[in-house]
Design a protein around this motif. Structure first.
Motif, mmCIF file in Angstrom:
data_model
loop_
_atom_site.group_PDB
_atom_site.id
_atom_site.type_symbol
_atom_site.label_atom_id
_atom_site.label_comp_id
_atom_site.label_asym_id
_atom_site.label_seq_id
_atom_site.Cartn_x
_atom_site.Cartn_y
_atom_site.Cartn_z
ATOM 1 N N ALA A 225 18.475 37.804 130.164
ATOM 2 C CA ALA A 225 18.431 39.267 130.143
ATOM 3 C C ALA A 225 18.402 39.841 128.740
ATOM 4 N N CYS A 226 18.839 39.094 127.763
ATOM 5 C CA CYS A 226 19.009 39.624 126.404
ATOM 6 C C CYS A 226 17.663 39.938 125.738
ATOM 7 N N PRO A 227 17.418 41.194 125.402
ATOM 8 C CA PRO A 227 16.137 41.547 124.779
ATOM 9 C C PRO A 227 16.043 41.118 123.322
ATOM 10 N N ALA A 228 17.175 40.781 122.719
ATOM 11 C CA ALA A 228 17.190 40.414 121.298
ATOM 12 C C ALA A 228 17.290 38.905 121.091
ATOM 13 N N ASP A 229 17.271 38.143 122.183
ATOM 14 C CA ASP A 229 17.392 36.682 122.112
ATOM 15 C C ASP A 229 18.629 36.286 121.297
ATOM 16 N N ALA A 230 19.741 36.969 121.592
ATOM 17 C CA ALA A 230 20.965 36.749 120.809
ATOM 18 C C ALA A 230 21.895 35.717 121.427
ATOM 19 N N ILE A 231 21.636 35.333 122.673
ATOM 20 C CA ILE A 231 22.566 34.435 123.372
ATOM 21 C C ILE A 231 21.936 33.063 123.525
ATOM 22 N N TYR A 232 22.721 32.046 123.170
ATOM 23 C CA TYR A 232 22.289 30.663 123.355
ATOM 24 C C TYR A 232 23.276 29.973 124.294
ATOM 25 N N GLN B 181 26.944 30.724 122.760
ATOM 26 C CA GLN B 181 26.988 31.399 121.457
ATOM 27 C C GLN B 181 26.329 32.774 121.559
ATOM 28 N N ILE B 182 26.898 33.740 120.848
ATOM 29 C CA ILE B 182 26.236 35.033 120.688
ATOM 30 C C ILE B 182 26.033 35.260 119.199
ATOM 31 N N ASN B 183 24.799 35.510 118.838
ATOM 32 C CA ASN B 183 24.451 35.757 117.439
ATOM 33 C C ASN B 183 24.524 37.266 117.180
ATOM 34 N N ARG C 61 21.766 39.403 115.645
ATOM 35 C CA ARG C 61 20.652 39.830 116.497
ATOM 36 C C ARG C 61 21.067 40.865 117.536
ATOM 37 N N CYS C 62 22.310 40.778 118.012
ATOM 38 C CA CYS C 62 22.770 41.619 119.116
ATOM 39 C C CYS C 62 22.633 43.107 118.783
ATOM 40 N N ILE C 63 22.090 43.868 119.737
ATOM 41 C CA ILE C 63 21.958 45.313 119.559
ATOM 42 C C ILE C 63 22.954 46.071 120.435
ATOM 43 N N LEU C 64 23.906 45.328 121.028
ATOM 44 C CA LEU C 64 24.997 45.911 121.826
ATOM 45 C C LEU C 64 24.480 46.766 122.980
ATOM 46 N N CYS C 65 23.433 46.277 123.617
ATOM 47 C CA CYS C 65 22.830 47.049 124.713
ATOM 48 C C CYS C 65 23.586 46.886 126.024
ATOM 49 N N GLY C 66 24.291 45.769 126.205
ATOM 50 C CA GLY C 66 25.068 45.563 127.424
ATOM 51 C C GLY C 66 24.295 44.954 128.580
ATOM 52 N N LEU C 67 23.042 44.588 128.384
ATOM 53 C CA LEU C 67 22.271 44.017 129.490
ATOM 54 C C LEU C 67 22.820 42.664 129.928
ATOM 55 N N CYS C 68 23.429 41.925 129.012
ATOM 56 C CA CYS C 68 24.029 40.638 129.383
ATOM 57 C C CYS C 68 25.178 40.863 130.362
ATOM 58 N N ILE C 69 25.925 41.928 130.170
ATOM 59 C CA ILE C 69 27.047 42.239 131.065
ATOM 60 C C ILE C 69 26.527 42.586 132.451
ATOM 61 N N THR D 214 32.221 41.211 128.854
ATOM 62 C CA THR D 214 32.617 42.604 128.800
ATOM 63 C C THR D 214 32.441 43.102 127.368
ATOM 64 N N MET D 215 32.348 44.402 127.213
ATOM 65 C CA MET D 215 32.339 44.987 125.876
ATOM 66 C C MET D 215 33.787 45.152 125.407
ATOM 67 N N THR D 216 33.981 45.182 124.097
ATOM 68 C CA THR D 216 35.307 45.450 123.546
ATOM 69 C C THR D 216 35.207 46.696 122.656
HETATM 70 S S1 SF4 Z 1 24.594 43.251 124.270
HETATM 71 FE FE1 SF4 Z 1 24.115 41.291 125.252
HETATM 72 S S2 SF4 Z 1 21.993 41.539 126.057
HETATM 73 FE FE2 SF4 Z 1 22.323 43.205 124.542
HETATM 74 S S3 SF4 Z 1 21.533 42.360 122.614
HETATM 75 FE FE3 SF4 Z 1 23.750 41.908 122.647
HETATM 76 S S4 SF4 Z 1 23.921 39.822 123.522
HETATM 77 FE FE4 SF4 Z 1 21.824 40.610 123.986
#
Ligand code: SF4
Length: 125
Positions: free
Chosen positions: A6-13, A36-38, A41-49, A58-60
Protein backbone atom coordinates in the motif's frame (compact mmCIF):
# COMPACT_ATOMS: atom_id res chain seq x y z
CA UNK A 1 2.91 -7.45 3.75
CA UNK A 2 -0.14 -5.42 2.70
CA UNK A 3 1.40 -2.32 4.30
CA UNK A 4 4.41 -2.53 2.00
CA UNK A 5 2.16 -2.95 -1.05
CA UNK A 6 0.00 0.00 0.00
CA UNK A 7 2.89 2.38 0.62
CA UNK A 8 3.12 4.97 -2.18
CA UNK A 9 6.65 5.97 -1.13
CA UNK A 10 8.08 2.42 -1.05
CA UNK A 11 9.15 3.11 2.54
CA UNK A 12 8.36 -0.30 4.05
CA UNK A 13 10.49 -3.39 3.66
CA UNK A 14 9.11 -6.72 4.90
CA UNK A 15 10.41 -10.26 4.83
CA UNK A 16 7.71 -12.71 5.86
CA UNK A 17 8.30 -16.14 7.38
CA UNK A 18 6.07 -19.02 8.41
CA UNK A 19 5.01 -19.54 12.01
CA UNK A 20 5.49 -23.09 13.27
CA UNK A 21 4.13 -24.74 16.40
CA UNK A 22 7.64 -24.58 17.91
CA UNK A 23 8.32 -20.97 16.91
CA UNK A 24 5.12 -18.92 16.85
CA UNK A 25 5.23 -15.11 16.76
CA UNK A 26 1.65 -14.31 15.75
CA UNK A 27 -1.74 -16.07 15.58
CA UNK A 28 -1.71 -16.31 11.78
CA UNK A 29 0.24 -18.49 9.38
CA UNK A 30 3.01 -15.97 8.79
CA UNK A 31 4.83 -13.19 10.58
CA UNK A 32 7.23 -10.42 9.63
CA UNK A 33 10.71 -11.76 10.33
CA UNK A 34 12.22 -8.53 8.99
CA UNK A 35 10.28 -5.28 9.15
CA UNK A 36 11.69 -1.85 8.39
CA UNK A 37 10.27 1.60 7.76
CA UNK A 38 12.53 4.08 6.02
CA UNK A 39 11.61 7.47 7.46
CA UNK A 40 13.64 9.25 4.80
CA UNK A 41 10.98 8.09 2.35
CA UNK A 42 7.83 8.03 4.50
CA UNK A 43 5.37 10.85 3.79
CA UNK A 44 3.19 9.98 6.83
CA UNK A 45 0.14 9.36 4.67
CA UNK A 46 -1.24 6.54 6.84
CA UNK A 47 -2.10 4.18 3.98
CA UNK A 48 -0.09 1.40 5.64
CA UNK A 49 -2.35 1.68 8.69
CA UNK A 50 -5.47 1.48 6.55
CA UNK A 51 -4.10 -1.60 4.76
CA UNK A 52 -3.26 -3.62 7.88
CA UNK A 53 -5.93 -6.28 8.62
CA UNK A 54 -4.60 -6.94 12.13
CA UNK A 55 -4.21 -3.35 13.31
CA UNK A 56 -0.51 -3.81 13.86
CA UNK A 57 0.32 -0.23 12.83
CA UNK A 58 -0.63 3.10 14.29
CA UNK A 59 0.44 6.72 14.11
CA UNK A 60 2.13 8.33 17.11
CA UNK A 61 2.66 11.91 18.21
CA UNK A 62 6.34 11.70 17.20
CA UNK A 63 6.42 14.27 14.44
CA UNK A 64 9.99 15.54 14.74
CA UNK A 65 11.79 12.86 12.79
CA UNK A 66 15.49 13.48 12.33
CA UNK A 67 18.84 11.91 13.08
CA UNK A 68 22.54 12.21 12.32
CA UNK A 69 22.84 9.48 9.68
CA UNK A 70 20.62 8.09 6.93
CA UNK A 71 21.02 4.60 8.40
CA UNK A 72 19.48 5.70 11.70
CA UNK A 73 16.36 6.85 9.84
CA UNK A 74 15.60 3.25 8.85
CA UNK A 75 13.65 1.94 11.82
CA UNK A 76 13.81 -1.81 12.40
CA UNK A 77 11.12 -3.96 13.95
CA UNK A 78 12.85 -3.86 17.34
CA UNK A 79 12.72 -0.07 17.29
CA UNK A 80 9.15 0.12 15.99
CA UNK A 81 7.50 -2.28 18.42
CA UNK A 82 5.67 -0.55 21.25
CA UNK A 83 6.59 -1.82 24.71
CA UNK A 84 4.12 -3.91 26.66
CA UNK A 85 2.54 -1.82 29.38
CA UNK A 86 1.44 -3.25 32.75
CA UNK A 87 -1.61 -5.47 32.28
CA UNK A 88 -0.92 -6.16 28.61
CA UNK A 89 -0.68 -9.75 27.44
CA UNK A 90 2.57 -10.84 25.79
CA UNK A 91 2.14 -12.08 22.22
CA UNK A 92 1.49 -14.39 20.55
CA UNK A 93 -2.12 -14.73 21.60
CA UNK A 94 -5.39 -15.26 19.69
CA UNK A 95 -7.28 -12.32 18.27
CA UNK A 96 -9.25 -10.71 21.06
CA UNK A 97 -11.76 -8.64 19.14
CA UNK A 98 -13.47 -11.45 17.25
CA UNK A 99 -12.29 -14.48 15.36
CA UNK A 100 -13.80 -13.62 12.01
CA UNK A 101 -13.67 -10.48 9.91
CA UNK A 102 -17.25 -9.45 10.61
CA UNK A 103 -16.98 -9.38 14.39
CA UNK A 104 -13.42 -8.04 14.28
CA UNK A 105 -14.12 -5.11 11.98
CA UNK A 106 -17.85 -4.47 12.26
CA UNK A 107 -18.53 -5.32 15.88
CA UNK A 108 -16.77 -2.30 17.32
CA UNK A 109 -18.62 -0.26 19.93
CA UNK A 110 -19.54 3.37 19.20
CA UNK A 111 -16.86 5.97 19.78
CA UNK A 112 -16.59 6.79 23.49
CA UNK A 113 -18.28 3.54 24.52
CA UNK A 114 -16.16 0.96 26.40
CA UNK A 115 -15.32 -2.16 24.42
CA UNK A 116 -16.81 -4.97 26.50
CA UNK A 117 -16.08 -7.74 24.01
CA UNK A 118 -12.56 -8.60 25.23
CA UNK A 119 -12.09 -11.30 27.92
CA UNK A 120 -10.31 -8.85 30.24
CA UNK A 121 -13.21 -6.38 29.98
CA UNK A 122 -15.71 -9.13 30.71
CA UNK A 123 -13.70 -10.24 33.76
CA UNK A 124 -13.73 -6.67 35.06
CA UNK A 125 -17.55 -6.60 35.05
S1 SF4 B 1 2.67 6.42 6.33
FE1 SF4 B 1 2.96 4.26 5.78
S2 SF4 B 1 2.13 4.07 3.66
FE2 SF4 B 1 2.45 6.29 4.05
S3 SF4 B 1 4.51 6.71 3.26
FE3 SF4 B 1 4.76 6.25 5.46
S4 SF4 B 1 5.21 4.03 5.56
FE4 SF4 B 1 4.36 4.48 3.48
Amino acid sequence: ELCAWACPADAIYVEGADNTEDARFSPGERYGSVYQINYLRCILCGLCIEACPTRALTMTNEFKLGDTTREKMIYTKERLLAPLLPGMEAPPHPRRLGNDEKTYFLGLPKTGTPDTRTPSAQEAR
